[in-house]
Design a protein around this motif. Sequence first.
Motif, PDB file in Angstrom:
ATOM      1  N   ALA A 229      12.504   5.110 -10.911  1.00 47.00           N
ATOM      2  CA  ALA A 229      11.428   5.471 -11.598  1.00 47.00           C
ATOM      3  C   ALA A 229      10.292   5.267 -11.008  1.00 47.00           C
ATOM      4  N   TYR A 230       9.992   4.027 -10.224  1.00 45.70           N
ATOM      5  CA  TYR A 230       8.744   4.076  -9.560  1.00 45.70           C
ATOM      6  C   TYR A 230       8.607   4.154  -8.224  1.00 45.70           C
ATOM      7  N   GLY A 231       9.938   4.344  -7.406  1.00 42.27           N
ATOM      8  CA  GLY A 231       9.873   4.543  -5.974  1.00 42.27           C
ATOM      9  C   GLY A 231       9.162   5.704  -5.492  1.00 42.27           C
ATOM     10  N   PRO A 232       9.258   6.979  -6.186  1.00 45.13           N
ATOM     11  CA  PRO A 232       8.299   7.942  -5.375  1.00 45.13           C
ATOM     12  C   PRO A 232       7.112   7.729  -5.465  1.00 45.13           C
ATOM     13  N   GLY A 233       6.511   7.272  -6.713  1.00 39.62           N
ATOM     14  CA  GLY A 233       5.137   7.160  -6.860  1.00 39.62           C
ATOM     15  C   GLY A 233       4.715   5.894  -5.803  1.00 39.62           C
ATOM     16  N   ALA A 234       5.484   5.000  -5.622  1.00 41.19           N
ATOM     17  CA  ALA A 234       5.124   3.830  -4.628  1.00 41.19           C
ATOM     18  C   ALA A 234       4.893   4.307  -3.281  1.00 41.19           C
ATOM     19  N   VAL A 235       5.813   5.269  -2.935  1.00 41.16           N
ATOM     20  CA  VAL A 235       6.038   5.976  -1.487  1.00 41.16           C
ATOM     21  C   VAL A 235       4.763   6.613  -1.229  1.00 41.16           C
ATOM     22  N   ALA A 236       4.257   7.428  -2.232  1.00 39.81           N
ATOM     23  CA  ALA A 236       3.204   8.400  -2.274  1.00 39.81           C
ATOM     24  C   ALA A 236       1.931   7.597  -1.938  1.00 39.81           C
ATOM     25  N   ALA A 237       1.811   6.690  -2.732  1.00 38.83           N
ATOM     26  CA  ALA A 237       0.538   5.910  -2.737  1.00 38.83           C
ATOM     27  C   ALA A 237       0.444   4.846  -1.471  1.00 38.83           C
ATOM     28  N   GLY A 238       1.846   4.465  -0.817  1.00 34.61           N
ATOM     29  CA  GLY A 238       1.757   3.680   0.255  1.00 34.61           C
ATOM     30  C   GLY A 238       1.454   4.818   1.230  1.00 34.61           C
ATOM     31  N   ARG A 239       1.883   5.812   1.643  1.00 38.57           N
ATOM     32  CA  ARG A 239       1.449   6.843   2.403  1.00 38.57           C
ATOM     33  C   ARG A 239       0.044   7.203   2.497  1.00 38.57           C
ATOM     34  N   ALA A 240      -0.666   7.449   1.615  1.00 37.45           N
ATOM     35  CA  ALA A 240      -2.102   7.692   1.439  1.00 37.45           C
ATOM     36  C   ALA A 240      -2.790   6.454   1.817  1.00 37.45           C
ATOM     37  N   MET A 241      -2.210   5.117   1.465  1.00 35.64           N
ATOM     38  CA  MET A 241      -2.957   3.837   2.037  1.00 35.64           C
ATOM     39  C   MET A 241      -2.860   3.731   3.703  1.00 35.64           C
ATOM     40  N   ILE A 242      -1.583   3.935   4.177  1.00 28.89           N
ATOM     41  CA  ILE A 242      -1.450   3.874   5.517  1.00 28.89           C
ATOM     42  C   ILE A 242      -2.275   4.888   6.120  1.00 28.89           C
ATOM     43  N   GLY A 243      -2.047   6.146   5.850  1.00 25.64           N
ATOM     44  CA  GLY A 243      -2.756   7.407   6.282  1.00 25.64           C
ATOM     45  C   GLY A 243      -4.384   7.011   6.533  1.00 25.64           C
ATOM     46  N   GLU A 244      -5.089   6.540   5.454  1.00 27.43           N
ATOM     47  CA  GLU A 244      -6.448   6.175   5.417  1.00 27.43           C
ATOM     48  C   GLU A 244      -6.764   5.140   6.427  1.00 27.43           C
ATOM     49  N   TRP A 245      -5.905   4.144   6.516  1.00 30.24           N
ATOM     50  CA  TRP A 245      -6.095   2.906   7.442  1.00 30.24           C
ATOM     51  C   TRP A 245      -5.872   3.549   8.983  1.00 30.24           C
ATOM     52  N   LEU A 246      -5.069   4.108   9.280  1.00 30.92           N
ATOM     53  CA  LEU A 246      -4.987   4.906  10.561  1.00 30.92           C
ATOM     54  C   LEU A 246      -6.115   5.698  10.910  1.00 30.92           C
ATOM     55  N   ALA A 247      -6.681   6.338   9.839  1.00 29.69           N
ATOM     56  CA  ALA A 247      -7.634   7.279  10.321  1.00 29.69           C
ATOM     57  C   ALA A 247      -8.941   6.235  10.685  1.00 29.69           C
ATOM     58  N   THR A 248      -9.173   4.960  10.317  1.00 26.30           N
ATOM     59  CA  THR A 248     -10.227   4.171  10.541  1.00 26.30           C
ATOM     60  C   THR A 248      -9.862   3.176  11.592  1.00 26.30           C
ATOM     61  N   THR A 249      -8.779   3.081  12.314  1.00 26.78           N
ATOM     62  CA  THR A 249      -8.554   2.307  13.377  1.00 26.78           C
ATOM     63  C   THR A 249      -9.082   2.581  14.634  1.00 26.78           C
ATOM     64  N   LYS A 250      -9.213   1.926  15.431  1.00 27.41           N
ATOM     65  CA  LYS A 250      -9.944   2.273  16.977  1.00 27.41           C
ATOM     66  C   LYS A 250      -8.912   1.854  17.911  1.00 27.41           C
ATOM     67  N   VAL A 251      -8.180   2.808  18.281  1.00 28.33           N
ATOM     68  CA  VAL A 251      -7.314   2.720  19.310  1.00 28.33           C
ATOM     69  C   VAL A 251      -7.956   2.598  20.847  1.00 28.33           C
TER      70      VAL A 251
END
Length: 233
Positions: free
Chosen positions: A211-233
């Motif tokens: 019930a909750y897994g797909p929504g959790a993964v979608a939200a988690g991907r958005a979180m990590i995607g935004e974080w990666l966009a702000t990191t300074k490699v």
Amino acid sequence: MKRALIVRHVPREGAAGYLQPIEAAGYHIDRIDVASPDFAGVDLCAPDLLIMMGGPMGVYEQELHPWIPVQIAKLAMRLAADRPTLGVCLGSQMIAAALGARVYPGGQMELGFAPVRMNGAGAASPLRHIDGVPLLHWHSDTFDLPDNVELLASTDIYAHQAFRRGANLLALQFHAEMGEDPRFEDWLTHFWADLDVAKQCVIALRGDHDAYGPGAVAAGRAMIGEWLATTKV
């Protein structure tokens, strides 16, 4: 191409749903298992991005797992260099230990799908994508908050669910990567004793996962995607 290294503490705990945003951010992904004979020689400062996943062991079980102090020492050097680093569950505890904080048994199993509670810093961070979303929790260890980090989220059971330091360090106690990975069935099989401790029914937990897994993964991907966009490699 930028290179990411995933450290797996057990094979059944990989990056799962986080693979998509990592690859979308332009990283080539390598993996290393701590059980590999090659692990002792790995330079954790070298990858552009380091991702450390979960595992059933405790950071304090160093006599049982002699690779733990090796990993913490290498991780401390990476964090001192402020290289982009993500820790999930045990990985977050490893980060806390590498920053000098105490990691210890929390005395209560936190297991199942439930949201985390954001503070103001969390709501203004990439964690905003998971606000109010039921996410998988599966741990009983916790840690003191390290010095010079920013707490982002809590639950009623454990106050320290997520923290960051600047743009390049993110530590997450929960599993927003899990919800669509078939290895969840391995968790139910191999970590069945945790279900007894948490008084969780495997059938109910499997239903919550569906019930909750797909929504959790979608939200988690958005979180990590935004974080990666702000990191300074």
